[in-house]
Design a protein around this motif. Structure first.
Motif, PDB file in Angstrom:
ATOM      1  N   LYS A 115      -5.579   0.643   5.019  1.00 48.90           N
ATOM      2  CA  LYS A 115      -5.232  -0.336   6.047  1.00 48.90           C
ATOM      3  C   LYS A 115      -3.733  -0.349   6.326  1.00 48.90           C
ATOM      4  O   LYS A 115      -3.299  -0.556   7.451  1.00 48.90           O
ATOM      5  N   ARG A 116      -2.961  -0.115   5.282  1.00 47.33           N
ATOM      6  CA  ARG A 116      -1.517  -0.176   5.411  1.00 47.33           C
ATOM      7  C   ARG A 116      -0.912   1.099   5.978  1.00 47.33           C
ATOM      8  O   ARG A 116      -0.017   1.048   6.803  1.00 47.33           O
ATOM      9  N   TYR A 117      -1.418   2.273   5.532  1.00 49.41           N
ATOM     10  CA  TYR A 117      -0.713   3.521   5.836  1.00 49.41           C
ATOM     11  C   TYR A 117      -1.484   4.533   6.682  1.00 49.41           C
ATOM     12  O   TYR A 117      -0.905   5.532   7.091  1.00 49.41           O
ATOM     13  N   ALA A 118      -2.753   4.316   6.927  1.00 46.59           N
ATOM     14  CA  ALA A 118      -3.519   5.295   7.706  1.00 46.59           C
ATOM     15  C   ALA A 118      -3.077   5.260   9.163  1.00 46.59           C
ATOM     16  O   ALA A 118      -2.826   4.194   9.721  1.00 46.59           O
ATOM     17  N   PRO A 119      -2.984   6.442   9.771  1.00 45.04           N
ATOM     18  CA  PRO A 119      -2.606   6.457  11.193  1.00 45.04           C
ATOM     19  C   PRO A 119      -3.743   5.861  12.032  1.00 45.04           C
ATOM     20  O   PRO A 119      -4.914   5.991  11.710  1.00 45.04           O
ATOM     21  N   GLY A 120      -3.372   5.196  13.086  1.00 49.14           N
ATOM     22  CA  GLY A 120      -4.372   4.567  13.938  1.00 49.14           C
ATOM     23  C   GLY A 120      -4.664   3.162  13.464  1.00 49.14           C
ATOM     24  O   GLY A 120      -4.186   2.707  12.425  1.00 49.14           O
ATOM     25  N   LYS A 121      -5.489   2.498  14.208  1.00 45.66           N
ATOM     26  CA  LYS A 121      -5.806   1.107  13.877  1.00 45.66           C
ATOM     27  C   LYS A 121      -7.088   1.058  13.059  1.00 45.66           C
ATOM     28  O   LYS A 121      -8.105   1.613  13.427  1.00 45.66           O
ATOM     29  N   ILE A 122      -7.017   0.386  11.915  1.00 44.27           N
ATOM     30  CA  ILE A 122      -8.186   0.183  11.054  1.00 44.27           C
ATOM     31  C   ILE A 122      -8.503  -1.304  11.106  1.00 44.27           C
ATOM     32  O   ILE A 122      -7.612  -2.150  10.963  1.00 44.27           O
ATOM     33  N   SER A 123      -9.751  -1.616  11.295  1.00 47.19           N
ATOM     34  CA  SER A 123     -10.199  -2.997  11.393  1.00 47.19           C
ATOM     35  C   SER A 123      -9.816  -3.782  10.144  1.00 47.19           C
ATOM     36  O   SER A 123      -9.861  -3.267   9.019  1.00 47.19           O
ATOM     37  N   ALA A 124      -9.465  -5.037  10.328  1.00 41.63           N
ATOM     38  CA  ALA A 124      -9.080  -5.902   9.213  1.00 41.63           C
ATOM     39  C   ALA A 124     -10.239  -6.152   8.258  1.00 41.63           C
ATOM     40  O   ALA A 124     -10.031  -6.402   7.073  1.00 41.63           O
ATOM     41  N   ASP A 125     -11.475  -6.055   8.748  1.00 43.23           N
ATOM     42  CA  ASP A 125     -12.630  -6.282   7.872  1.00 43.23           C
ATOM     43  C   ASP A 125     -13.196  -4.996   7.283  1.00 43.23           C
ATOM     44  O   ASP A 125     -14.241  -5.018   6.643  1.00 43.23           O
ATOM     45  N   PHE A 126     -12.483  -3.871   7.449  1.00 46.03           N
ATOM     46  CA  PHE A 126     -12.910  -2.592   6.854  1.00 46.03           C
ATOM     47  C   PHE A 126     -12.881  -2.703   5.337  1.00 46.03           C
ATOM     48  O   PHE A 126     -11.963  -3.258   4.748  1.00 46.03           O
ATOM     49  N   ASP A 127     -13.932  -2.176   4.693  1.00 44.37           N
ATOM     50  CA  ASP A 127     -14.026  -2.187   3.235  1.00 44.37           C
ATOM     51  C   ASP A 127     -14.750  -0.924   2.789  1.00 44.37           C
ATOM     52  O   ASP A 127     -15.779  -0.570   3.364  1.00 44.37           O
ATOM     53  N   MET A 128     -14.226  -0.245   1.793  1.00 39.32           N
ATOM     54  CA  MET A 128     -14.861   0.971   1.287  1.00 39.32           C
ATOM     55  C   MET A 128     -16.080   0.663   0.428  1.00 39.32           C
ATOM     56  O   MET A 128     -16.919   1.522   0.216  1.00 39.32           O
TER      57      MET A 128
END
Length: 160
Positions: free
Chosen positions: A99-112
């Motif tokens: 969420k912090r460093y991946a390029p592009g926008k990652i959803s705030a509710d993303f979870d692995m």
């Protein structure tokens, strides 16, 4: 003819583990065998599982508790190093990093993680590993499927 290959020009199979370790460094088997008076018997590991079952609830545990269980099982020779690595990989930290460093926008509710945790960070690890195994199988990732089902079998012995 190379019988260990999937295709002719592939020199090794990706579904086997090739280790070139001296015999004194080879890890213990899934269960310990000891000789007594000419007989070979399986060493009893039920005391280890009883202790872990009394101390932890794998159906309602935090990641830190699962990592501790994994460490104990690995040191006892009940799981392999790869299984220990799979079980003790911190998906929470990996999610935060992405969420912090991946390029592009990652959803705030993303979870692995596949299954949800409660407000204390506890989750049902049997359900989580079962879901991971099913997902790996669905994607044709057989090594991940094998590791997750193997770990699931061990953790089922710890369920109350």
């Amino acid at each position: 003819m190379n019988a260990n290959s999937v295709i002719r020009h592939q020199v090794m199979s990706y579904y086997t583990n090739h280790t070139h370790m001296p015999s004194d460094k080879v890890q213990k088997a899934a269960f310990l065998v000891e000789a007594t008076k000419g007989e070979v018997t399986q060493k009893d590991t039920s005391a280890l599982y009883k202790t872990l079952t009394d101390q932890y609830d794998v159906r309602n545990a935090t990641f830190e508790e699962i990592a501790e269980i994994s460490k104990i099982l690995y040191k006892a020779g009940e799981i392999s190093f790869q299984e220990h690595a799979v079980l003790s990989f911190d998906y929470g930290r990996a999610t935060d990093y992405m969420k912090r460093y991946a390029p592009g926008k990652i959803s705030a509710d993303f979870d692995m993680y596949i299954t949800p945790a409660n407000s204390l960070g506890q989750r049902d690890w049997l359900a989580e590993l079962s879901a991971r195994a099913a997902q790996a199988f669905q994607f044709g990732e057989l090594v991940g499927y094998q590791h997750n089902t193997s770990i699931l079998t061990v953790l089922e012995r710890l369920s109350r």
